[in-house]
Scaffold this active site. Structure first.
Site, PDB file in Angstrom:
ATOM      1  CE  LYS A  83      -3.698  -0.074  -0.362  1.00  0.00           C
ATOM      2  NZ  LYS A  83      -4.736  -0.432  -1.387  1.00  0.00           N
ATOM      3  CB  SER A 140      -3.254 -11.297   1.477  1.00  0.00           C
ATOM      4  OG  SER A 140      -2.096 -10.500   1.555  1.00  0.00           O
TER       5      SER A 140
HETATM    6  C1  PLP Z   1      -2.783  -7.400   2.810  1.00  0.00           C
HETATM    7  C2  PLP Z   1      -3.081  -6.716   1.523  1.00  0.00           C
HETATM    8  N1  PLP Z   1      -3.007  -5.394   1.458  1.00  0.00           N
HETATM    9  C3  PLP Z   1      -3.266  -4.758   0.298  1.00  0.00           C
HETATM   10  C4  PLP Z   1      -3.580  -5.423  -0.865  1.00  0.00           C
HETATM   11  C5  PLP Z   1      -3.763  -4.649  -2.118  1.00  0.00           C
HETATM   12  O1  PLP Z   1      -5.038  -4.626  -2.554  1.00  0.00           O
HETATM   13  P1  PLP Z   1      -5.554  -3.491  -3.501  1.00  0.00           P
HETATM   14  O2  PLP Z   1      -4.465  -3.030  -4.384  1.00  0.00           O
HETATM   15  O3  PLP Z   1      -6.652  -4.173  -4.234  1.00  0.00           O
HETATM   16  O4  PLP Z   1      -6.052  -2.405  -2.614  1.00  0.00           O
HETATM   17  C6  PLP Z   1      -3.717  -6.755  -0.838  1.00  0.00           C
HETATM   18  C7  PLP Z   1      -4.088  -7.470  -2.058  1.00  0.00           C
HETATM   19  O5  PLP Z   1      -3.484  -8.354  -2.539  1.00  0.00           O
HETATM   20  C8  PLP Z   1      -3.439  -7.422   0.374  1.00  0.00           C
HETATM   21  O6  PLP Z   1      -3.479  -8.727   0.439  1.00  0.00           O
END
Ligand code: PLP
Length: 308
Positions: free
Chosen positions: A48, A269
């Site tokens: 993120k 994840s």
């Molecule tokens: C723990 C975690 N944070 C963030 C994300 C990012 O997701 P997005 O780019 O869809 O906000 C993911 C997705 O794979 C995730 O598993």
């Protein structure tokens, strides 16, 4: 009102450019290589950092953050840590609406950076935290600038310009060819949309597989989609998705522990995405799969993930 000057922070140069690791050995599959970006090494400990820095810098450059208003957003935790970290580094006050079941490490770290935290009922899920942030933004526009990572176009663009490019460059440099498949989870849809778009534009034959938890509360960071009433993020381009693959916490945890024993200390994840990649590799005739390992395993110590 004059925009506050965009401050320099040496941290910004450390976002992205993360190691590309090969995780296929966790699947014990012959004939298919699985590569992933190790996002936990970003200063904020997760993928993120990429969209948050991009959204923050854009808001500073365009004058949305004018020194008076606070940056407001909802987050399941990782984005919250990134907002709090870079807000502190750049002198931007931050307010976050986070479901109360976010892990202890996340909540403490957000507070430590000085961000204001508004916790919502865990049983209501992420979508309620999003609705709460929207309500605050519309009721107090003089106090908050709503960053809205679910609708902010800079979110997917960060992945289009960085994550997608790093995956393609690294994989082509190693194997001489682009990946056949990109496996992604969906939080806001930023990763899937940005990387998926970059890969399909460059190599239209690339297939995009979305790993989707089929139950609530599911896997931290990944949105369950497909149930009546589930909020579909505005930036998620569903036309990019070729296959939806259900993933469960029971699949993610053993994979997570295998990855840890292979030297990759990552969150659930990441386990879910590598599990999904292994399923694709076992079922389809593919030689190379790209994915991401979204965050560090440190973030889940208090959840008991590593206890046994
Ligand atoms: C723990 C975690 N944070 C963030 C994300 C990012 O997701 P997005 O780019 O869809 O906000 C993911 C997705 O794979 C995730 O598993």
């Amino acid at each position: 009102m004059a925009a506050i000057p965009v401050r320099e922070s040496p941290l910004l140069a450390r976002v992205g450019h993360v190691p590309l690791v090969e995780v296929g050995s966790a699947c014990e599959l012959a004939g298919c290589r699985v590569f992933a970006t190790l996002e936990g090494v970003n200063p904020g400990g997760s993928i993120k950092d990429r969209p948050v820095v991009r959204m923050l810098m854009k808001a500073l450059q365009t004058g949305h953050l004018d020194g008076e208003r606070r940056l407001l957003d909802s987050s399941s935790g990782n984005a919250g840590i990134s907002y709090a970290l870079y807000g502190a580094a750049l002198g931007v006050p931050v307010t976050l609406v986070v479901p109360g079941n976010a892990s202890r490490e996340r909540l403490d770290r957000i507070r430590a950076s000085g961000a204001e935290l508004i916790l919502t009922d865990p049983l209501e899920g992420y979508d309620f935290a999003v609705a709460e942030a929207r309500r605050l933004a519309s009721e107090q526009p003089e106090r908050y600038w709503y960053c809205d990572q679910y609708s902010n176009e800079e979110n997917w663009r960060a992945h289009y310009d960085t994550t997608g490019v790093e995956l393609l460059r690294g994989i082509i440099a190693t194997t001489g060819r682009p990946p056949d498949v990109f496996v992604a989870g969906i939080g806001t849809g930023g990763t899937l949309t940005g990387v998926g778009r970059r890969m399909k534009e460059a190599y239209p034959a690339t297939r995009v597989v979305a790993a989707i938890p089929d139950e609530f509360p599911g896997i931290e960071g990944l949105k369950p989609l497909g149930h009546p009433g589930d909020m579909v993020p505005a930036i998620l381009d569903e036309s990019l998705i070729d296959r939806r693959l259900p993933v469960r916490m029971e699949d993610a945890i053993p994979m997570c522990r295998r990855l840890a024993r292979a030297g990759l200390f990552v969150g659930p994840s990441a386990g879910a995405l590598v599990y999904a990649a292994c399923r694709v590799a076992a079922e389809d005739d593919v030689r190379c799969i790209a994915t991401v390992l979204p965050d560090t395993g440190e973030r889940y110590v208090s959840t008991g993930l590593w206890a046994s």
